[in-house]
Design a protein around this motif. Structure first.
Motif, PDB file in Angstrom:
ATOM      1  N   GLU A  52      13.055   2.094  -8.260  1.00 46.32           N
ATOM      2  CA  GLU A  52      11.958   2.114  -7.291  1.00 46.32           C
ATOM      3  C   GLU A  52      12.522   2.747  -6.011  1.00 46.32           C
ATOM      4  O   GLU A  52      13.571   2.335  -5.528  1.00 46.32           O
ATOM      5  N   CYS A  80       7.407  -3.471  -3.126  1.00 42.41           N
ATOM      6  CA  CYS A  80       8.366  -2.712  -3.942  1.00 42.41           C
ATOM      7  C   CYS A  80       9.150  -3.665  -4.840  1.00 42.41           C
ATOM      8  O   CYS A  80       9.374  -3.393  -6.022  1.00 42.41           O
ATOM      9  N   TRP A 136      16.703  -0.453  -6.305  1.00 38.03           N
ATOM     10  CA  TRP A 136      15.746  -0.177  -5.231  1.00 38.03           C
ATOM     11  C   TRP A 136      16.472   0.766  -4.274  1.00 38.03           C
ATOM     12  O   TRP A 136      17.355   0.344  -3.523  1.00 38.03           O
ATOM     13  N   PHE A 156      12.974 -13.576  -4.891  1.00 45.70           N
ATOM     14  CA  PHE A 156      14.049 -12.582  -4.942  1.00 45.70           C
ATOM     15  C   PHE A 156      15.227 -13.087  -4.107  1.00 45.70           C
ATOM     16  O   PHE A 156      15.173 -13.098  -2.881  1.00 45.70           O
ATOM     17  N   TYR A 179       7.840  -6.746 -11.871  1.00 45.44           N
ATOM     18  CA  TYR A 179       6.928  -6.457 -12.984  1.00 45.44           C
ATOM     19  C   TYR A 179       7.653  -5.657 -14.064  1.00 45.44           C
ATOM     20  O   TYR A 179       7.610  -5.996 -15.244  1.00 45.44           O
ATOM     21  N   LEU A 198       1.598 -11.693 -14.271  1.00 48.62           N
ATOM     22  CA  LEU A 198       1.881 -10.281 -14.567  1.00 48.62           C
ATOM     23  C   LEU A 198       3.081  -9.785 -13.777  1.00 48.62           C
ATOM     24  O   LEU A 198       3.920  -9.039 -14.287  1.00 48.62           O
ATOM     25  N   LEU A 199       3.143 -10.164 -12.505  1.00 47.87           N
ATOM     26  CA  LEU A 199       4.235  -9.714 -11.637  1.00 47.87           C
ATOM     27  C   LEU A 199       5.535 -10.474 -11.918  1.00 47.87           C
ATOM     28  O   LEU A 199       6.568 -10.189 -11.323  1.00 47.87           O
ATOM     29  N   MET A 203       8.114  -6.559  -5.855  1.00 46.02           N
ATOM     30  CA  MET A 203       7.213  -7.087  -6.884  1.00 46.02           C
ATOM     31  C   MET A 203       7.020  -6.091  -8.029  1.00 46.02           C
ATOM     32  O   MET A 203       6.936  -6.480  -9.188  1.00 46.02           O
ATOM     33  N   VAL A 204       6.942  -4.811  -7.699  1.00 50.55           N
ATOM     34  CA  VAL A 204       6.815  -3.784  -8.736  1.00 50.55           C
ATOM     35  C   VAL A 204       8.087  -3.776  -9.601  1.00 50.55           C
ATOM     36  O   VAL A 204       8.015  -3.695 -10.829  1.00 50.55           O
ATOM     37  N   LEU A 205       9.252  -3.920  -8.960  1.00 42.85           N
ATOM     38  CA  LEU A 205      10.500  -4.026  -9.726  1.00 42.85           C
ATOM     39  C   LEU A 205      10.474  -5.261 -10.629  1.00 42.85           C
ATOM     40  O   LEU A 205      10.879  -5.204 -11.790  1.00 42.85           O
ATOM     41  N   VAL A 265      -0.039  -0.857 -11.556  1.00 42.23           N
ATOM     42  CA  VAL A 265       1.060  -1.769 -11.193  1.00 42.23           C
ATOM     43  C   VAL A 265       1.313  -1.713  -9.681  1.00 42.23           C
ATOM     44  O   VAL A 265       1.494  -2.747  -9.041  1.00 42.23           O
TER      45      VAL A 265
END
Lengths: 219, 219
Positions: free
Chosen positions: B190, A197, B174, B109, A203, B77-78, A199-201, B11
């Protein structure tokens, strides 16, 4: 209700539809168009219509969908009329947080046991459920049939624990360890990989900043 | 690397590809066919080929894909070459669990702060980060730019907290609260709705038992 199998993508959207429809019912809204519902949920109206069509929900032109009927159908589809038993393996901070989650029991997911290997955690009570030693799992599962095992164990033992509980008759696993479990086909696995999650953020943050930069560069 | 926007479905698969490719690299495997990778991941080979094609990964007939190259491309990409700062709002058991999650910092992070409203939690240290009062958020965010706010607050205040941090310049949320946040379009959201995962497991358990019953009925 139609009995054809839904695609996993549609199934993943069912709980969200259920949540939205519950809210609509609470607000006293008894019918809604696919466009309105789609707008609220960030889906296209054609996606909503396609999804509902999959399980026999048909809207009427100029009337829309019957919220109560859809809510009831999705309730049945998700099997929420039944209750499920679950155990948590791994009583670390995430295991604790899940054991304390108030909404699970409300939706019919009953916590039957918590297990860990660490002696200092054994005997601790979380929401009236006592942490037991993992070694007691075979005995426990022979006496208490369990539907779902929640795996909040370290990465390096997740596979072993998964195979153990599957051999002992648990049919479904909810895996929080950042590994992909290789399980027999008849074992149902749902993964929640927290880092995915983030990592998607990551991206989407990068994508947004690239988009903003390219807009700045344009005259 | 191609700059066209990837679909959200692609993604969502990127972190999983990244995890598998990392494992392959660790195992010293330098090339793999879409069929082999698909088999390991439970995807069709055509899905794998389509996904990789989206970001310029091309396999060679009879050779397959270059694991190192793909790994590097997905890393870029990420946005994993960058680090991101995040704060956690809500220092309950889930907030604690996320603050203690070891893998987040490894992937770039970085936890910059934890906030709560409960006086008894203020000052507690989780992984060397002190829990601060939510009232201090405006001051904190004016001094420390933050990319991601993790919301582990109760359902009834999630919307309010989300709007507050967005107004204070946080670009991504998140959300763990079981509500859908209505945010301006430029805010990245997310959701991790824990109960949804259980509901999907419940659906699959019911589906499996219906299938088994119907097999029994057949002569």
């Amino acid at each position: 209700m139609d009995e054809k199998k839904l695609s996993s993508q549609v199934v993943k959207r069912l709980p969200r539809y259920y949540r939205y429809l519950s809210t609509l019912l609470q607000l006293g809204i008894s019918r809604i168009s696919s466009k309105d519902l789609g707008n609220r949920m960030g889906l296209t109206s054609s996606q909503v219509r396609q999804d509902f069509f999959c399980f026999g929900g048909n809207g009427l032109q100029g009337y829309g969908y019957d919220v109560g009927f859809l809510h009831q159908e999705i309730h049945k589809l998700l099997g929420l009329q039944h209750s499920h038993t679950m155990i948590i393996i791994g009583a670390g901070s995430l295991g604790h947080a899940l054991a304390k989650h108030a909404n699970f029991e409300k939706s019919g997911f009953k916590l039957a046991g918590i297990f860990d290997v660490k002696p200092e955690l054994i005997g601790e009570k979380i929401r009236n459920v006592e942490v037991q030693p993992v070694d007691d799992l075979p005995d426990f599962l022979s006496k208490n049939p369990v539907d779902i095992a929640v795996l909040t164990v370290p990465e390096n033992c997740a596979g072993e624990v998964a195979r153990l509980v599957a051999d002992l008759g648990v049919k479904a696993l909810w895996n929080f360890s950042p590994v992909e479990l290789m399980m027999p086909e008849d074992i149902i696995v749902e993964n929640t990989h927290m880092i995915d999650c983030l990592m998607v953020l990551g991206y989407n943050l990068q994508e947004k900043s690239l988009r903003e930069e390219s807009l700045k560069e344009k005259p």
